[in-house]
Design a protein around this motif. Sequence first.
Motif, PDB file in Angstrom:
ATOM      1  N   VAL A   6      -4.516 -12.085   7.260  1.00 16.70           N
ATOM      2  CA  VAL A   6      -5.452 -12.456   5.503  1.00 16.70           C
ATOM      3  C   VAL A   6      -5.647 -10.503   4.445  1.00 16.70           C
ATOM      4  CG1 VAL A   6      -7.171 -13.312   6.479  1.00 16.70           C
ATOM      5  CG2 VAL A   6      -7.735 -11.096   6.695  1.00 16.70           C
ATOM      6  N   ALA A   7      -6.181 -10.699   2.870  1.00 18.69           N
ATOM      7  CA  ALA A   7      -5.775  -9.112   2.443  1.00 18.69           C
ATOM      8  C   ALA A   7      -6.874  -9.888   1.585  1.00 18.69           C
ATOM      9  CB  ALA A   7      -4.302  -9.406   1.301  1.00 18.69           C
ATOM     10  N   ASP A   8      -7.412  -8.061   0.199  1.00 19.79           N
ATOM     11  CA  ASP A   8      -8.769  -8.199  -0.285  1.00 19.79           C
ATOM     12  C   ASP A   8      -8.339  -9.292  -1.170  1.00 19.79           C
ATOM     13  OD1 ASP A   8      -9.300  -5.651   0.851  1.00 19.79           O
ATOM     14  OD2 ASP A   8      -9.271  -5.168  -0.631  1.00 19.79           O
ATOM     15  N   PRO A   9      -9.948  -9.785  -2.106  1.00 18.69           N
ATOM     16  CA  PRO A   9      -9.713 -11.165  -2.542  1.00 18.69           C
ATOM     17  C   PRO A   9      -8.607 -11.098  -3.305  1.00 18.69           C
ATOM     18  CG  PRO A   9     -11.575 -10.464  -2.068  1.00 18.69           C
ATOM     19  CD  PRO A   9     -10.908  -9.539  -1.627  1.00 18.69           C
ATOM     20  N   ASP A  10      -8.585  -9.877  -4.429  1.00 15.70           N
ATOM     21  CA  ASP A  10      -7.384 -10.110  -5.437  1.00 15.70           C
ATOM     22  C   ASP A  10      -5.696  -9.921  -5.015  1.00 15.70           C
ATOM     23  OD1 ASP A  10      -8.122  -6.984  -4.412  1.00 15.70           O
ATOM     24  OD2 ASP A  10      -7.767  -6.396  -6.289  1.00 15.70           O
ATOM     25  N   ARG A  11      -5.329 -10.065  -3.656  1.00 11.00           N
ATOM     26  CA  ARG A  11      -4.267  -8.948  -3.030  1.00 11.00           C
ATOM     27  C   ARG A  11      -3.528 -10.815  -2.367  1.00 11.00           C
ATOM     28  NH1 ARG A  11      -3.189  -3.090  -1.611  1.00 11.00           N
ATOM     29  NH2 ARG A  11      -1.090  -4.045  -1.959  1.00 11.00           N
ATOM     30  N   ASP A  13      -7.843  -1.953  13.466  1.00  8.49           N
ATOM     31  CA  ASP A  13      -6.883  -1.135  12.884  1.00  8.49           C
ATOM     32  C   ASP A  13      -7.050   0.019  12.193  1.00  8.49           C
ATOM     33  OD1 ASP A  13      -4.785  -0.991  11.121  1.00  8.49           O
ATOM     34  OD2 ASP A  13      -5.722  -3.688  10.180  1.00  8.49           O
ATOM     35  N   VAL A  14      -5.705   0.623  12.752  1.00  7.27           N
ATOM     36  CA  VAL A  14      -6.246   2.132  12.923  1.00  7.27           C
ATOM     37  C   VAL A  14      -5.316   2.253  11.851  1.00  7.27           C
ATOM     38  CG1 VAL A  14      -6.929   2.880  14.287  1.00  7.27           C
ATOM     39  CG2 VAL A  14      -4.606   3.354  14.033  1.00  7.27           C
ATOM     40  N   ARG A  15      -5.263   1.680  10.466  1.00  4.23           N
ATOM     41  CA  ARG A  15      -4.629   2.296   9.152  1.00  4.23           C
ATOM     42  C   ARG A  15      -4.892   2.552   7.959  1.00  4.23           C
ATOM     43  NH1 ARG A  15      -1.278  -2.948   7.720  1.00  4.23           N
ATOM     44  NH2 ARG A  15      -3.153  -3.580   8.683  1.00  4.23           N
ATOM     45  N   GLU A  16      -3.967   2.975   7.153  1.00  2.00           N
ATOM     46  CA  GLU A  16      -5.109   4.159   6.165  1.00  2.00           C
ATOM     47  C   GLU A  16      -5.420   2.272   5.070  1.00  2.00           C
ATOM     48  OE1 GLU A  16      -5.994   6.818   5.716  1.00  2.00           O
ATOM     49  OE2 GLU A  16      -4.773   6.854   7.356  1.00  2.00           O
ATOM     50  N   ALA A  17      -6.540   3.302   4.384  1.00  2.00           N
ATOM     51  CA  ALA A  17      -7.055   1.635   3.661  1.00  2.00           C
ATOM     52  C   ALA A  17      -6.161   1.142   2.439  1.00  2.00           C
ATOM     53  CB  ALA A  17      -8.269   2.603   2.703  1.00  2.00           C
ATOM     54  N   ASP A  18      -4.978   1.523   1.646  1.00  2.00           N
ATOM     55  CA  ASP A  18      -3.910   0.853   1.365  1.00  2.00           C
ATOM     56  C   ASP A  18      -3.416  -0.520   1.639  1.00  2.00           C
ATOM     57  OD1 ASP A  18      -2.518   2.721   2.212  1.00  2.00           O
ATOM     58  OD2 ASP A  18      -1.162   2.587   0.865  1.00  2.00           O
ATOM     59  N   GLU A  19      -3.050   0.324   3.318  1.00  2.00           N
ATOM     60  CA  GLU A  19      -2.314  -1.240   4.294  1.00  2.00           C
ATOM     61  C   GLU A  19      -3.276  -2.045   4.420  1.00  2.00           C
ATOM     62  OE1 GLU A  19       0.215   1.428   7.030  1.00  2.00           O
ATOM     63  OE2 GLU A  19      -1.618   2.511   7.306  1.00  2.00           O
ATOM     64  N   TRP A  20      -4.439  -1.736   5.275  1.00  2.00           N
ATOM     65  CA  TRP A  20      -6.406  -2.917   5.726  1.00  2.00           C
ATOM     66  C   TRP A  20      -5.788  -4.294   4.157  1.00  2.00           C
ATOM     67  CZ3 TRP A  20      -8.946  -3.925   9.193  1.00  2.00           C
ATOM     68  CH2 TRP A  20     -10.226  -4.868   8.871  1.00  2.00           C
ATOM     69  N   PRO A  33      -1.748 -11.860   0.813  1.00  2.26           N
ATOM     70  CA  PRO A  33      -0.851 -11.063   2.065  1.00  2.26           C
ATOM     71  C   PRO A  33      -0.013 -10.499   2.112  1.00  2.26           C
ATOM     72  CG  PRO A  33      -2.563 -12.744   2.391  1.00  2.26           C
ATOM     73  CD  PRO A  33      -2.335 -12.646   1.185  1.00  2.26           C
ATOM     74  N   GLU A  34       0.795  -8.839   2.533  1.00  2.97           N
ATOM     75  CA  GLU A  34       1.805  -8.599   3.122  1.00  2.97           C
ATOM     76  C   GLU A  34       1.009  -7.239   4.115  1.00  2.97           C
ATOM     77  OE1 GLU A  34       3.890  -7.098  -0.323  1.00  2.97           O
ATOM     78  OE2 GLU A  34       1.667  -6.334  -0.756  1.00  2.97           O
ATOM     79  N   ILE A  35       2.303  -7.206   4.855  1.00  4.97           N
ATOM     80  CA  ILE A  35       2.251  -5.574   5.953  1.00  4.97           C
ATOM     81  C   ILE A  35       3.461  -4.908   4.693  1.00  4.97           C
ATOM     82  CG2 ILE A  35       2.687  -5.192   7.999  1.00  4.97           C
ATOM     83  CD1 ILE A  35       0.306  -6.785   8.022  1.00  4.97           C
ATOM     84  N   VAL A  92      -4.140  -1.550  16.634  1.00  9.38           N
ATOM     85  CA  VAL A  92      -2.926  -1.508  16.185  1.00  9.38           C
ATOM     86  C   VAL A  92      -2.656  -1.065  14.722  1.00  9.38           C
ATOM     87  CG1 VAL A  92      -3.825  -3.463  14.659  1.00  9.38           C
ATOM     88  CG2 VAL A  92      -2.054  -3.545  15.211  1.00  9.38           C
ATOM     89  N   CYS A  93      -1.558  -0.861  14.486  1.00  9.54           N
ATOM     90  CA  CYS A  93      -1.004  -0.044  12.999  1.00  9.54           C
ATOM     91  C   CYS A  93       0.160  -1.089  12.496  1.00  9.54           C
ATOM     92  CB  CYS A  93      -1.002   1.213  13.376  1.00  9.54           C
ATOM     93  SG  CYS A  93       1.006   1.566  14.584  1.00  9.54           S
TER      94      CYS A  93
END
Length: 107
Positions: free
Chosen positions: A97-102, A19-26, A104-106, A58-59
Amino acid sequence: MTVPSVSVADLPASAPMLDVREADEWAAGRAPSSRHVPMSQLTERISEIPADDPLYVVCRSGGRSARVVAFLTQQGYPAVNVDGGMQAWAATGREIVADPDRTPEII
């Protein structure tokens, strides 16, 4: 230059993904088995690029990942672009999946 590509529908469920997206997207939402190296850090982190064959890149929508695939194939990596990116991944109902406090969304 045409880059190798695959649709999400034709992507194996256990495919190794970069995954080559930026940290906030990841952080917001990603494929469960993906690894993260943002496009903006690719050249300085090239040693972290897995040698998986093929390596699916992927991005968000497929544009950045296509540029990364063009670069990686020139470096000898067996990279393949995921057409439509994470937007297509989510649209086909694949797990996100997303970070534990989030939630999941794209983004």
